[in-house]
Enzyme design. Structure first.
Site, PDB file in Angstrom:
ATOM      1  N   SER A   1     -12.821   6.812   7.647  1.00 50.23           N
ATOM      2  CA  SER A   1     -10.959   7.469   7.096  1.00 50.23           C
ATOM      3  C   SER A   1     -10.050   8.084   7.821  1.00 50.23           C
ATOM      4  O   SER A   1     -10.581   8.687   8.553  1.00 50.23           O
ATOM      5  CB  SER A   1     -10.592   6.656   5.555  1.00 50.23           C
ATOM      6  N   HIS A   2      -8.486   7.170   8.363  1.00 45.49           N
ATOM      7  CA  HIS A   2      -7.410   8.215   8.607  1.00 45.49           C
ATOM      8  C   HIS A   2      -7.631   9.457   7.345  1.00 45.49           C
ATOM      9  O   HIS A   2      -6.795  10.741   7.855  1.00 45.49           O
ATOM     10  CB  HIS A   2      -6.293   7.905   8.891  1.00 45.49           C
ATOM     11  N   SER A   3      -7.691   9.439   6.653  1.00 47.53           N
ATOM     12  CA  SER A   3      -7.933  10.325   5.029  1.00 47.53           C
ATOM     13  C   SER A   3      -9.027  11.028   4.805  1.00 47.53           C
ATOM     14  O   SER A   3     -10.053  10.007   4.040  1.00 47.53           O
ATOM     15  CB  SER A   3      -7.230   9.785   4.494  1.00 47.53           C
TER      16      SER A   3
END
Lengths: 138, 98
Positions: free
Chosen positions: A8-10
């Site tokens: 994920s981007h996070s």
């Protein structure tokens, strides 16, 4: 047992998702995560993804059917492609990418993996996340 | 083919965690395991299928097993679900003499 890699981007998103996966599917399923950039921002890191992939592939012993990768959006796919290029051919051969939505796919895949299913079965379970019913009557 | 009818008591219905445990237990058996709600039926070895029933609190479900270990499967499943359900009408008829 099939291992999972969540991208994920996070970092917080995949850490939280891993917690959910472990609570729903049990602690036996191995879940590697690669979230955010190396300096802690939102984004994807080829280095982090490659490390997670290697770890998932390596932790599978002889009998392990493989690794299923789930990712969120946009550049996650590009970073994943670059990370796959860093793996050896043998390592790459054991990795399968899922088009499933990240949260739904991860939960469905993990439960399927937890019963000792094959990589094909785990990938099929994850794919069901694209169309799953959430509300009665929908 | 053993069958048992249950009422879901848990205020969240048959939500993700118990549904996942249910699927894991069902998968241990060779028998086919089906779960039915009022309107739909699902393969109990598939989490997507079980969650797709969207089982709500207070609803009736029927668990049906068929195969070589059908009785053991239904016992294990009822035991797994016991914190979330009430057992209403047992599958086999009750002998009034006992």
């Amino acid at each position: 047992m099939v291992n999972l890699v969540l991208i994920s981007h996070s970092a917080m998103l995949v850490e939280g998702l891993r917690d959910m996966v472990v609570q729903v599917a049990g602690a036996d399923v191995r879940v590697e995560i690669a979230g955010g950039t190396e300096d802690g921002r939102l984004g994807t890191s080829t280095t982090r993804i490659a490390a997670a992939l290697r770890s998932a592939v390596a932790s599978g012993s002889e009998g392990t059917p493989g690794v299923l990768v789930l990712l969120d959006l946009g550049s996650a796919a590009l970073s994943l492609e670059l990370a796959l290029e860093e793996l050896t051919e043998d390592e790459r051969a054991r990795v399968r990418i899922s088009e499933a939505p990240l949260v739904e796919g991860a939960i469905l895949a993990a439960v399927q993996a937890s019963v000792g299913a094959s990589i094909e079965e785990v990938a099929a379970a994850a794919a069901g996340g694209s169309t799953m019913t959430k509300l009665l009557g929908s | 083919m053993p069958e048992i009818q249950l009422i879901v008591l848990d205020p969240s219905g048959l939500h993700a965690r118990p549904a996942a445990r249910f699927v894991q237990v069902a998968s241990r058996f060779a028998s086919t395991v089906r779960i039915r709600s009022a309107t739909r039926e699902a393969d109990a070895k598939s989490l997507i299928a079980v969650l797709g029933l969207a089982i709500r609190p207070g609803s009736q479900i029927v668990i049906a097993t068929a195969g070589p270990d059908a009785d053991a499967a239904i016992d294990a499943l009822v035991s797994e679900l016991s914190p979330f359900v009430s057992r209403e009408i047992p599958g086999p008829p009750v002998d009034p003499a006992t």
